[in-house]
Enzyme design. Structure first.
Site, PDB file in Angstrom:
ATOM      1  CE  LYS A 111      -3.945  -2.287   0.585  1.00 56.78           C
ATOM      2  NZ  LYS A 111      -3.507  -3.700   0.658  1.00 56.78           N
TER       3      LYS A 111
HETATM    4  C1  LIG Z   1      -3.993  -4.783   0.133  1.00 56.88           C
HETATM    5  C2  LIG Z   1      -3.175  -6.008   0.069  1.00 56.88           C
HETATM    6  C3  LIG Z   1      -3.399  -6.969  -0.909  1.00 56.88           C
HETATM    7  C4  LIG Z   1      -4.533  -6.860  -1.904  1.00 56.88           C
HETATM    8  O1  LIG Z   1      -4.349  -5.826  -2.817  1.00 56.88           O
HETATM    9  P1  LIG Z   1      -5.604  -5.299  -3.696  1.00 56.88           P
HETATM   10  O2  LIG Z   1      -5.079  -4.149  -4.450  1.00 56.88           O
HETATM   11  O3  LIG Z   1      -6.635  -4.896  -2.683  1.00 56.88           O
HETATM   12  O4  LIG Z   1      -6.034  -6.419  -4.537  1.00 56.88           O
HETATM   13  C5  LIG Z   1      -2.573  -8.072  -0.943  1.00 56.88           C
HETATM   14  N1  LIG Z   1      -1.590  -8.235  -0.045  1.00 56.88           N
HETATM   15  C6  LIG Z   1      -1.338  -7.328   0.925  1.00 56.88           C
HETATM   16  C7  LIG Z   1      -0.254  -7.590   1.896  1.00 56.88           C
HETATM   17  C8  LIG Z   1      -2.112  -6.172   1.007  1.00 56.88           C
HETATM   18  O5  LIG Z   1      -1.861  -5.269   1.962  1.00 56.88           O
END
Ligand SMILES: *Cc1c(COP(=O)(O)O)cnc(C)c1O
Length: 494
Positions: A111
């Protein structure tokens, strides 16, 4: 070219990039999407750039012409001033699989890639719009968005941020990261409910008429840091190009060769950003969407039917414990020929019956470009162990879903196209599970971090060093039904 944005549900007027960032979501509850066709970029030119310049080129595609200088400045702040390592996204190799590590930012999860930049995009957009109201950022989190948004927006002038996380729905480390957050303009609230409850309450808040009136009275407006905001999606396109160029630079592929990407997915924002990259000229054969036991995306990509009427599981890859995958709406919009009326019908069906099925033509297009699979919790554990024993690479639980699903896919299809698995978290964010998988011993979270480091030699992610002793600053817990009232009282308190 007129670079405007419209809603996937067709009921809002065209707005520009700055308005789209600030507004976060369509007036009609749909997601904002570029109204213009994506241009094909010159790969040879991009391949020579560093990450900051590459990000500037890619992101500027979505911004009015005169905004490019501002975007460059923002990218420099986000990616060029030491928050990330020099190469920003290191691409490693585990056996014959490439792993793009998206977790070297401030919170050790992917993120950070977008949320390090979003506050800069937000403040420059507010300036462009001569907006003098306070922005209240609302974020629902399955663990990682919350912390990354808090770090990004803490003490950013003209903004405040409220993060809602499911109590018992995030890992111990994720919770500790959030409740110890410093900053004058931040609040972190635990919700008795799951991630979907928090996410839908936040979505409802944006359309709530009473909240709107109260906001107007208090000179505030609400915006989103969730991946429904195009400002989350766009920065994520960059590392797909970067990863590809890394393989070219390492002479693993020739410029122009097609590769696959395998993406651990929840809200589908990460994978969708890759699809945007493909439409901007990146040579991609297939995207493989990997899930955990909450395998709603796997079912969608194999049947064309999105069926949320199913049990919700809490798993050892909690950031992917999701039943309503918001960004899929954008993909469906593109794949059904940008038909907003059709998308609106699907989303109404989803809302009232928990289910929709795309038409055959749309599904055929989707199927040609995407594959999908999932891992049970036990398979996640096995995959972490097998990968470590075979290659020495330590996967976190989410990335393990990607790695394991790729192996299943290769077995089933014999498609051995070179593949980059996107690694979405440091193994130290989920240390109890990773340690247990590797050494079959249950340890307390902080012991697991130490021992995992001792035994594997993998460096502990910087943001997690010393986390244990951070003071808990946020102790508010509310019921999922109280979220809207809570937001209202926060606005009134301004
Ligand atoms: C948010 C997240 C995901 C999923 O990503 P999306 O963009 O919501 O599909 C996968 N792995 C981790 C560790 C995340 O924080």
């Amino acid at each position: 070219m007129k670079k405007t944005y419209i809603s996937t549900r067709n009921l809002q007027k065209e707005i520009n990039f700055y308005q789209a960032i600030v507004q976060g979501i369509g007036d009609d509850g749909g997601l904002l999407v570029p109204q213009f066709d994506l241009p094909v970029l010159d790969l040879n030119k991009l391949a020579k750039m560093n990450y900051v310049d590459l990000a500037t080129e890619v992101i500027s595609v979505f911004v009015p012409e005169e905004g490019k200088e501002l975007i460059h400045e923002a990218c420099q702040h986000a990616y060029g001033e030491g928050l990330f390592p020099e190469d920003v996204v290191p691409v490693k190799k585990a056996g014959d699989v490439f792993i793009a590590e998206l977790f070297h930012g401030q919170t050790a999860a992917f993120k950070d890639m977008a949320l390090s930049l979003l506050p800069y995009l937000m403040t420059l957009s507010l300036k462009q719009l001569n907006e003098d109201r306070l922005v209240m950022i609302l974020a629902a989190t399955s663990g990682d968005t919350g912390k990354a948004a808090l770090e990004g927006f803490k003490d950013v002038e003209g903004t405040c941020i409220k993060v809602f996380y499911p109590l018992d729905g995030v890992s111990a480390i994720q919770q500790q990261q959030m409740v110890s957050q410093e900053g004058k303009n931040v609040k972190v609230i635990g919700i008795k409910g799951n991630f979907d409850d928090a996410q839908s309450a936040v979505k409802v808040a944006f359309g709530d008429q009473q909240l709107k009136e109260v906001s107007d009275q208090h000179h505030v407006f609400l915006s989103s840091a969730n991946s429904i905001n195009v400002g989350r999606l766009i920065p994520q396109i960059v590392y797909y190009f970067h990863s590809y160029f890394e393989l070219v630079r390492k002479q693993e592929i020739h410029m122009g060769d097609q590769i696959n990407f395998c993406v651990p997915s929840g809200n589908f924002g990460n994978c969708l950003a890759g699809w945007f990259a493909k439409n901007m000229g990146l040579p991609v054969n297939k995207f493989i969407a990997a899930s955990n036991k909450n395998n709603i995306l796997t079912d969608f990509f194999t049947t064309g039917q999105y069926d949320a009427n199913r049990e919700f599981y809490k798993t050892n890859a909690p950031a992917m414990d999701i039943l309503v995958s918001s960004n899929l709406e954008r993909l469906v919009w593109y794949m059904c020929g940008k038909d907003g009326n059709k998308v609106r019908t699907y989303m109404e069906e989803l809302k009232s019956n928990g289910i929709y099925k795309v038409d055959d033509e749309t599904f055929a297009k989707i199927k040609a470009q995407f594959a999908a699979g999932y891992l049970t919790e036990q398979q996640v554990m096995q995959t972490i162990k097998e990968c470590y024993e075979k290659t020495g690479y330590v996967l976190d639980t989410h990335t393990a879903c990607g790695y394991g699903v790729l192996k299943q896919y290769q077995e089933a299809t014999k498609d051995m196209t070179r593949t980059v698995v996107l690694s979405t978290a440091s193994p130290y964010k989920f240390p109890e599970s990773v340690y247990k998988a590797l050494f079959n011993e249950d340890l307390d979270v902080y012991d697991a971090i130490e021992k995992l480091h001792e035994k594997t030699g993998v460096a502990i992610a910087k943001p997690l060093v010393g986390i244990k002793d951070k003071e808990v600053l946020h102790k508010t817990h509310i019921d999922k039904t109280e979220i809207i009232d809570f937001i209202k009282s926060e606005i009134e308190a301004i």
